[in-house]
Design a protein around this motif. Structure first.
Motif, mmCIF file in Angstrom:
data_model
loop_
_atom_site.group_PDB
_atom_site.id
_atom_site.type_symbol
_atom_site.label_atom_id
_atom_site.label_comp_id
_atom_site.label_asym_id
_atom_site.label_seq_id
_atom_site.Cartn_x
_atom_site.Cartn_y
_atom_site.Cartn_z
ATOM 1 N N ASP A 209 4.208 5.539 -5.702
ATOM 2 C CA ASP A 209 4.211 5.408 -7.054
ATOM 3 C C ASP A 209 3.050 6.140 -7.959
ATOM 4 O O ASP A 209 3.212 6.769 -8.612
ATOM 5 N N ASP A 210 1.903 6.034 -7.044
ATOM 6 C CA ASP A 210 0.640 6.618 -8.078
ATOM 7 C C ASP A 210 0.190 8.131 -7.416
ATOM 8 O O ASP A 210 -0.886 8.732 -8.146
ATOM 9 N N GLY A 211 0.816 8.574 -6.309
ATOM 10 C CA GLY A 211 0.211 9.894 -5.764
ATOM 11 C C GLY A 211 -0.556 9.648 -5.012
ATOM 12 O O GLY A 211 -1.363 8.841 -4.850
ATOM 13 N N GLN A 212 -0.857 10.757 -4.132
ATOM 14 C CA GLN A 212 -1.987 10.782 -3.076
ATOM 15 C C GLN A 212 -3.494 11.464 -4.002
ATOM 16 O O GLN A 212 -3.379 11.894 -4.969
ATOM 17 N N ARG A 213 -4.675 10.578 -3.489
ATOM 18 C CA ARG A 213 -5.771 11.104 -4.099
ATOM 19 C C ARG A 213 -6.826 11.146 -2.747
ATOM 20 O O ARG A 213 -7.838 10.255 -2.517
ATOM 21 N N GLY B 212 -2.773 8.515 3.249
ATOM 22 C CA GLY B 212 -3.478 8.849 1.948
ATOM 23 C C GLY B 212 -4.788 9.279 1.859
ATOM 24 O O GLY B 212 -5.393 9.453 0.728
ATOM 25 N N TRP C 103 0.876 -1.384 0.126
ATOM 26 C CA TRP C 103 -0.110 0.020 0.050
ATOM 27 C C TRP C 103 0.805 1.212 0.009
ATOM 28 O O TRP C 103 0.674 2.181 -0.611
ATOM 29 N N ARG D 105 4.034 1.561 -1.193
ATOM 30 C CA ARG D 105 4.592 1.639 -2.437
ATOM 31 C C ARG D 105 3.703 2.140 -3.382
ATOM 32 O O ARG D 105 3.917 2.933 -4.556
ATOM 33 N N ARG D 106 2.465 1.793 -3.475
ATOM 34 C CA ARG D 106 1.349 2.348 -4.403
ATOM 35 C C ARG D 106 1.026 3.725 -4.188
ATOM 36 O O ARG D 106 0.997 4.678 -5.037
ATOM 37 N N LEU D 107 1.158 4.111 -2.697
ATOM 38 C CA LEU D 107 1.089 5.674 -2.408
ATOM 39 C C LEU D 107 2.268 6.326 -3.078
ATOM 40 O O LEU D 107 2.037 7.481 -3.858
#
Length: 215
Positions: A35-39, A63, A29, A31-33
């Motif tokens: 790599d993908d940025g915050q939303r 996040g 999770w 790493r996803r934050l």
């Protein structure tokens, strides 16, 4: 810089504990934050007070919230004057870049900033009237709120001013054109809350702050 020192060991120990548990169990999770940025779905503007822990109150994970903290959870009026405006910059980024769906102002009971504003406006803290006082000039934002509550019984004034700190901020938020547009277009909603630290109650503003109900 000779003034920079290593972290105290109790914080180092807590970090390693977090890394070995929370991070290790949720590393995908994080790493996803990264790599993908915050939303984040919401921006929270809250007081700096260490007793107000908004992520704990709402059980929020990394996040979820875009958080900005300052003295007495205040938002200044829209003033593009070329000066540095940390709170205004945070609001602009949350609304225009992150496009948060909710903008939540969270105040709290026993707020030292609000008490300082009350003392300043009632003539009991002349040091805060000095031009050199960063706290005093920041608390000028809340002066209109003091004018609204100054005729109340003395023992009710600070409690009422804590709620005014939330409502003044919401009123000032609506002076930002991009906030007003997002609200009027139905893309974002504003919320005003006061957390009762002692009782664990969360009060929310209704009817433009004329009524407060427990969540």
């Amino acid at each position: 810089m000779h003034n920079v020192r290593p972290l105290p060991q109790y914080l180092v120990g807590r970090f390693h504990g977090w890394k070995a548990t929370s991070y290790s169990e949720n590393s995908a999770w994080y790493r996803r934050l990264a790599d993908d940025g915050q939303r984040p779905r919401a921006m929270v503007i809250s007081c700096c007070d260490s007793r107000l822990h908004v992520t704990s109150i709402f059980g929020a994970d990394s996040g979820e919230f875009f958080i900005h903290r300052n003295i007495a959870n205040l938002v200044p009026p829209h003033a593009p004057d070329g000066q540095q405006h940390g709170t205004s910059a945070a609001v602009e980024y949350a609304v225009t870049a992150l496009k948060v769906a909710h903008l939540i102002v969270v105040g709290h009971t026993n707020c030292g900033g609000v008490a300082g504003c009350h003392a300043m406006c009632s003539g009991q803290a002349p040091e805060l009237e000095e031009k050199s006082s960063f706290v005093g000039r920041w608390m000028d934002i809340l002066r209109p709120g003091y004018e609204r509550i100054k005729e109340l019984p003395q023992d009710e004034q600070i409690h009422a001013l804590e709620r005014e700190a939330v409502m003044i901020s919401i009123e000032n938020l609506m002076s930002f054109p991009f906030v007003q547009k997002a609200v009027e277009d139905g893309e974002m909603s504003l919320h005003g809350l006061v957390h009762d630290i002692r009782e664990g109650i969360l009060w929310q503003a209704e009817d433009a702050g004329q009524r407060w109900t427990a969540v």
